[in-house]
Design a protein around this motif. Sequence first.
Motif, PDB file in Angstrom:
ATOM      1  N   PRO A   1     -23.159 -36.221 106.192  1.00 43.49           N
ATOM      2  CA  PRO A   1     -21.722 -36.022 106.440  1.00 43.49           C
ATOM      3  C   PRO A   1     -21.376 -34.581 106.784  1.00 43.49           C
ATOM      4  N   LYS A   2     -20.275 -34.450 107.477  1.00 44.27           N
ATOM      5  CA  LYS A   2     -19.792 -33.130 107.892  1.00 44.27           C
ATOM      6  C   LYS A   2     -19.438 -32.288 106.669  1.00 44.27           C
ATOM      7  N   PRO A   3     -19.933 -31.050 106.611  1.00 42.79           N
ATOM      8  CA  PRO A   3     -19.637 -30.197 105.453  1.00 42.79           C
ATOM      9  C   PRO A   3     -18.279 -29.515 105.582  1.00 42.79           C
ATOM     10  N   ALA A   4     -17.901 -28.788 104.563  1.00 38.94           N
ATOM     11  CA  ALA A   4     -16.695 -27.963 104.652  1.00 38.94           C
ATOM     12  C   ALA A   4     -16.904 -26.881 105.706  1.00 38.94           C
ATOM     13  N   ASN A   5     -15.812 -26.384 106.254  1.00 42.00           N
ATOM     14  CA  ASN A   5     -15.900 -25.417 107.352  1.00 42.00           C
ATOM     15  C   ASN A   5     -16.764 -24.210 107.014  1.00 42.00           C
ATOM     16  N   ASP A   6     -16.690 -23.739 105.764  1.00 41.01           N
ATOM     17  CA  ASP A   6     -17.444 -22.540 105.416  1.00 41.01           C
ATOM     18  C   ASP A   6     -18.921 -22.836 105.137  1.00 41.01           C
ATOM     19  N   ALA A   7     -19.307 -24.117 105.211  1.00 40.43           N
ATOM     20  CA  ALA A   7     -20.699 -24.483 104.954  1.00 40.43           C
ATOM     21  C   ALA A   7     -21.489 -24.716 106.241  1.00 40.43           C
ATOM     22  N   PHE A   8     -20.851 -24.546 107.399  1.00 44.03           N
ATOM     23  CA  PHE A   8     -21.571 -24.645 108.659  1.00 44.03           C
ATOM     24  C   PHE A   8     -22.569 -23.492 108.757  1.00 44.03           C
ATOM     25  N   SER A   9     -23.733 -23.748 109.364  1.00 46.25           N
ATOM     26  CA  SER A   9     -24.718 -22.682 109.565  1.00 46.25           C
ATOM     27  C   SER A   9     -24.214 -21.744 110.643  1.00 46.25           C
ATOM     28  N   LYS A  10     -24.088 -20.466 110.314  1.00 42.39           N
ATOM     29  CA  LYS A  10     -23.542 -19.480 111.253  1.00 42.39           C
ATOM     30  C   LYS A  10     -24.675 -18.957 112.146  1.00 42.39           C
ATOM     31  N   ILE A  11     -24.644 -19.355 113.429  1.00 39.59           N
ATOM     32  CA  ILE A  11     -25.705 -18.952 114.347  1.00 39.59           C
ATOM     33  C   ILE A  11     -25.119 -18.143 115.502  1.00 39.59           C
ATOM     34  N   GLY A  12     -25.991 -17.512 116.274  1.00 39.13           N
ATOM     35  CA  GLY A  12     -25.595 -16.779 117.467  1.00 39.13           C
ATOM     36  C   GLY A  12     -26.546 -17.107 118.609  1.00 39.13           C
ATOM     37  N   ILE A  13     -26.307 -16.501 119.777  1.00 40.45           N
ATOM     38  CA  ILE A  13     -27.193 -16.733 120.921  1.00 40.45           C
ATOM     39  C   ILE A  13     -28.517 -16.039 120.668  1.00 40.45           C
ATOM     40  N   ASN A  14     -28.473 -14.749 120.407  1.00 43.13           N
ATOM     41  CA  ASN A  14     -29.637 -13.994 119.947  1.00 43.13           C
ATOM     42  C   ASN A  14     -29.132 -12.713 119.295  1.00 43.13           C
TER      43      ASN A  14
END
Length: 468
Positions: A420-433
């Motif tokens: 299931p979709k997590p809370a907004n602050d639990a998304f994995s924070k990624i970048g391009i590089n």
Amino acid sequence: MQKTFIGTQLRQLRREKGQTQVEMGRVLGVSAAYINLLEKNQRSLSVSILMALADNYNVDWRDVVMDKSANLLSDLRNAMQDPLFAARQPDLHEMRAAVDHAPSLVQNFLRLHQSHRTAMDNVMKFGNERMPTELLTASPEAIIHDFFRDHFNYFDVLEQAAEALRREQPSQPYEMQSMLQQRLFTKHGIVVETQPVEKMKDSLRIFDAEAGIIKLSEALDYQNRTFQLAHILCFVESETILNDITSDSNFESQRALARCHVELANYFAAALLMPYDAFHAMAEQSKYDIDRMASAFAVSFEQVCQRLTTLQRETKRGVPFFFLRVDKAGNVTKRFNATSFNIAEHGGSCPVWNLHTAFRTPGVILPQYVELTDGEKFFTLARTTERPVFSMQTQDRRLAISLGCDIKHASKLIYTSAFPKPANDAFSKIGINCHLCLRHNCSQRAHDPLFIELNTDTTRRGETRYES
């Protein structure tokens, strides 16, 4: 019924013909005032005007009504996320206005920004020892990626060619290889031979057109042998189509053009093995269960993933996906995109993304909810894919692939039912590089960012040596 507005296209066509609004109105049989309203998108396109444009200006009606503004807006939004523009960014309304009223200017801006990105990526890739000419040359991979994206990753003429062939010679999925061998021999006098790895040396497939022989390596499994035969059949029967598709392209080298034809032939092969209507229906029915679809169409997991990015037919769209494949060193070896997701071109994609973790669990699908630095959220799947194994030296030739879609489509995928979709602050924070990522206090940072300065405090040690 949705109204069609063509103000930008009509104004551009009139200027190309060197006509005033009065002169164009005379040709189309309407008033200059009506032309003015059409150009300002204050009137929608009528069938009579569409037919008049086709008759008097030799314009293909599909070129007139195809709206590429959404794709252009998405590209513009992506470009404006560059840290270079962090000081003052236009809002969505301003960007839409630019796309609607000055599309050529927007396209030129995006071309200039792409050149900037290419130069920056090549600087990081080559260092300062190489010649300036190498720094200014975009790779064929980048050009081909943009070419496919400009066509929404969908080529209807290849879909139609594949469907026509299947109607001519219907075949069940696990009979496709036999059918292709028979067609190549009976229609073209081409024989298919399976050769030992030692004879093939470093090749998996060799097509000797003069001798009429296709040599396939024993290293290829059933799915890949079938795919290679479909690929060759495209060049044998549909090379004219490939030339027509790329006739208006801006490929500056024969190598880039040849590479693009290879990718288009791969597209045809996928369309032949996974026909659009049946594949789309199976995708919707199975909730995009990749293994289920691979079994139904006798193809590989990777082939299904790549095919899913092409479900962009106007009347029957699937979930828009991006597809990325990397090696164990993080180098990007293949990428296709039907979304607004920014994909790294060369390598160095974010280690927070579990695409790289997939190598630890071969063959296992890893779901993940991720958030980019601009706040956009996506649902991604990562899994390894196997390369042909034919000796002790080639046992561990795994690559990792990722398939992802915008978060708004995630509920359509079977994989979210148990994840299931997590809370907004639990998304994995990624970048391009790391070079372009603006995130602070990231424990995975491997390089200083190019456009911001991180804090350095001699009295404190942060999670990495780049930031206190």
